[in-house]
Scaffold this motif. Structure first.
Motif, PDB file in Angstrom:
ATOM      1  N   ALA A  74       0.625  -1.329   0.025  1.00 50.87           N
ATOM      2  CA  ALA A  74       0.087  -0.098  -0.009  1.00 50.87           C
ATOM      3  C   ALA A  74       0.733   1.213  -0.043  1.00 50.87           C
ATOM      4  N   GLY A  75       0.297   2.166  -0.822  1.00 48.90           N
ATOM      5  CA  GLY A  75       1.068   3.565  -0.610  1.00 48.90           C
ATOM      6  C   GLY A  75       1.198   4.270  -2.070  1.00 48.90           C
ATOM      7  N   ALA A  76       1.987   5.394  -2.296  1.00 51.16           N
ATOM      8  CA  ALA A  76       2.025   6.069  -3.473  1.00 51.16           C
ATOM      9  C   ALA A  76       2.856   5.323  -4.644  1.00 51.16           C
ATOM     10  N   PRO A  77       2.855   5.792  -5.639  1.00 50.35           N
ATOM     11  CA  PRO A  77       3.784   5.150  -6.786  1.00 50.35           C
ATOM     12  C   PRO A  77       5.235   5.503  -6.352  1.00 50.35           C
ATOM     13  N   CYS A  78       6.140   4.463  -6.726  1.00 49.44           N
ATOM     14  CA  CYS A  78       7.248   4.827  -6.410  1.00 49.44           C
ATOM     15  C   CYS A  78       8.122   5.202  -7.505  1.00 49.44           C
ATOM     16  N   LEU A  79       7.727   5.432  -8.771  1.00 47.99           N
ATOM     17  CA  LEU A  79       8.420   5.902  -9.929  1.00 47.99           C
ATOM     18  C   LEU A  79       7.208   6.860 -10.536  1.00 47.99           C
ATOM     19  N   VAL A  80       7.851   8.118 -11.006  1.00 44.15           N
ATOM     20  CA  VAL A  80       7.082   8.959 -11.852  1.00 44.15           C
ATOM     21  C   VAL A  80       7.991   9.430 -13.062  1.00 44.15           C
ATOM     22  N   VAL A  81       7.408   8.810 -14.167  1.00 45.67           N
ATOM     23  CA  VAL A  81       8.166   9.104 -15.736  1.00 45.67           C
ATOM     24  C   VAL A  81       7.548  10.028 -16.295  1.00 45.67           C
ATOM     25  N   ARG A  82       8.091  10.823 -16.766  1.00 43.64           N
ATOM     26  CA  ARG A  82       7.532  12.329 -17.730  1.00 43.64           C
ATOM     27  C   ARG A  82       8.144  12.025 -19.074  1.00 43.64           C
ATOM     28  N   ARG A  83       7.322  12.089 -20.102  1.00 44.53           N
ATOM     29  CA  ARG A  83       7.800  12.437 -21.461  1.00 44.53           C
ATOM     30  C   ARG A  83       8.984  13.632 -21.533  1.00 44.53           C
ATOM     31  N   GLY A  84       9.975  13.435 -22.242  1.00 45.62           N
ATOM     32  CA  GLY A  84      10.792  14.531 -22.526  1.00 45.62           C
ATOM     33  C   GLY A  84      11.738  14.068 -23.864  1.00 45.62           C
ATOM     34  N   PRO A  85      12.498  15.283 -24.173  1.00 48.91           N
ATOM     35  CA  PRO A  85      13.334  14.934 -25.276  1.00 48.91           C
ATOM     36  C   PRO A  85      14.541  13.733 -25.152  1.00 48.91           C
ATOM     37  N   ARG A  86      14.918  13.826 -23.912  1.00 47.15           N
ATOM     38  CA  ARG A  86      16.059  12.828 -23.668  1.00 47.15           C
ATOM     39  C   ARG A  86      15.906  12.153 -22.293  1.00 47.15           C
ATOM     40  N   SER A  87      16.713  11.023 -22.084  1.00 44.99           N
ATOM     41  CA  SER A  87      16.583  10.336 -20.787  1.00 44.99           C
ATOM     42  C   SER A  87      17.265  11.187 -19.786  1.00 44.99           C
ATOM     43  N   ALA A  88      16.523  11.307 -18.631  1.00 46.19           N
ATOM     44  CA  ALA A  88      17.326  12.129 -17.492  1.00 46.19           C
ATOM     45  C   ALA A  88      16.581  11.696 -16.160  1.00 46.19           C
TER      46      ALA A  88
END
Length: 376
Positions: A74-88
């Motif tokens: 139980a809990g919040a997400p452990c990863l948040v991934v956003r779209r962007g022009p390069r990986s960072a």
């Protein structure tokens, strides 16, 4: 041959010498409770989602521009991934022990408390550590209900029979990630950045490592846990290492046991993903580990059976060596040590040249010590 004992027979070679870093702040601003999630930017969210499912995450949100991934606890997400022009890597988010801690941080550091996105709920305050990395502290999050976990297998141990007329057949399927465990970062302002996390977020050091022959110059890596008082916390929620560049090193995600980890690894291999190093058992933290590269080159770890300490345990001290990374398992791979011909390895070489020209903690003597680590 010198025999090495353990610090209080617990977790490291020995304790501190007189005058060495105490591993905690006398008067921290707040004491965070845990690591909430990590944020990344990636150009291919569909590819990120495919790997995430194979690694054992469960998506809670998937749009064209954003992907949230959780474990089964139980809990919040452990990863948040956003779209962007390069990986960072965009930075870590820590969970406050009390909601009032957000106002304390905002007032002391010239920030402000802001509402988070509806999918996350709660409030947060944005900070920056001395390396320039964005750091967020949050409270009042929406919590997802627990999902079914992977039940540990019943083991026959020695002469103790707990399983009779039954077999072991762990399926080759994704190991179900339970939760986010820790993140490892590198900084060329290591001591300054370490002290910021201790003074600002109230974290405490479990273990220090130092370069052979350079202990008098201070530590070069620290494994840092949350201070929950008498309640045990992960041996490290954050690890910090000295290096030529300021960067993400890896992050780790807990699974049920070694069978879940190993069978999940076989599934990842069948899906065509790349193991970086494993399977083995670490020394500092004691975790059983298995490291993988995601499609964007980020290093991620499955782990199980890690140590937990309360706030009474003082830091251990040990030399930093490649052979000292594990109690058992294969030797640390070139990929894990950053010696394979990857884009990130070339960037690190360029970073060495820059660091030696600029004002920071990574100088020529430290470079010699780092080279010895890879050879030892």
């Amino acid at each position: 041959m010198e025999q090495h004992g353990t610090h209080d027979d617990l977790h490291s070679e020995r304790g501190a010498l007189a005058g060495e870093h105490p591993g905690r702040s006398r008067n921290p601003l707040v004491k965070v409770r845990d690591l909430a999630w990590l944020e990344f930017q990636k150009p291919d969210l569909d590819g990120a989602a495919r790997f995430a499912r194979s690694f054992g995450f469960v998506p809670t949100l998937q749009t064209r521009d954003e992907l949230h991934l959780r474990g089964v606890l139980a809990g919040a997400p452990c990863l948040v991934v956003r779209r962007g022009p390069r990986s960072a890597f965009l930075g870590p988010t820590f969970l406050a022990a009390e909601a009032v801690d957000l106002a304390t941080l905002a007032d002391a550091l010239g920030s402000r408390v802001e509402p988070l996105a509806d999918a996350l709920g709660g409030w947060g305050v944005r900070l920056h550590d001395p390396s320039g990395l964005p750091v967020r502290v949050v409270a009042g999050l929406l919590e997802h209900a627990a999902l079914p976990t992977q039940a540990p297998l019943t083991w026959n141990v020695g002469h103790e029979l707990h399983r009779v007329n039954a077999t072991q057949r762990p399926p080759r399927e994704p190991a179900r990630v339970e939760r986010l465990g820790h993140v490892v970062l590198q900084s060329n302002r290591y001591r300054q950045t370490l002290d910021w996390y201790l003074d600002t977020l109230g974290m405490i050091v479990s273990d220090f490592l130092y370069y052979e022959g350079q202990r008098d110059r201070g530590p070069t890596m620290s494994f840092i846990r949350c201070d929950r008082g008498s309640e045990p916390a992960d041996h490290h929620t954050l690890a910090m290492a000295l290096g030529p560049t300021n960067r993400y090193v890896h992050s780790a995600y807990q699974v049920a046991d070694i069978d879940a980890l190993a069978a999940g690894g076989e599934h990842l291999l069948e899906e065509g993903y790349t193991r970086s190093w494993g399977i083995g058992r670490h020394i500092q933290g004691s975790q059983i580990f298995d490291y993988w590269r995601d499609p964007d080159g980020f290093l991620v770890e499955h782990f199980s059976d890690g140590d937990h300490f309360d706030n009474t345990l003082e830091p251990g001290w040990a030399p930093m060596t490649a052979s000292g990374l594990a109690q058992w398992g294969p030797p640390a791979s070139k990929d894990f040590l950053g010696l394979s011909p990857r884009k990130s390895s070339l960037e690190e070489l360029a970073g060495i040249a820059r660091a030696l020209r600029e004002e920071n903690e990574f100088d020529l003597e430290r470079l010699r010590g780092l080279v010895k680590v890879g050879l030892s």
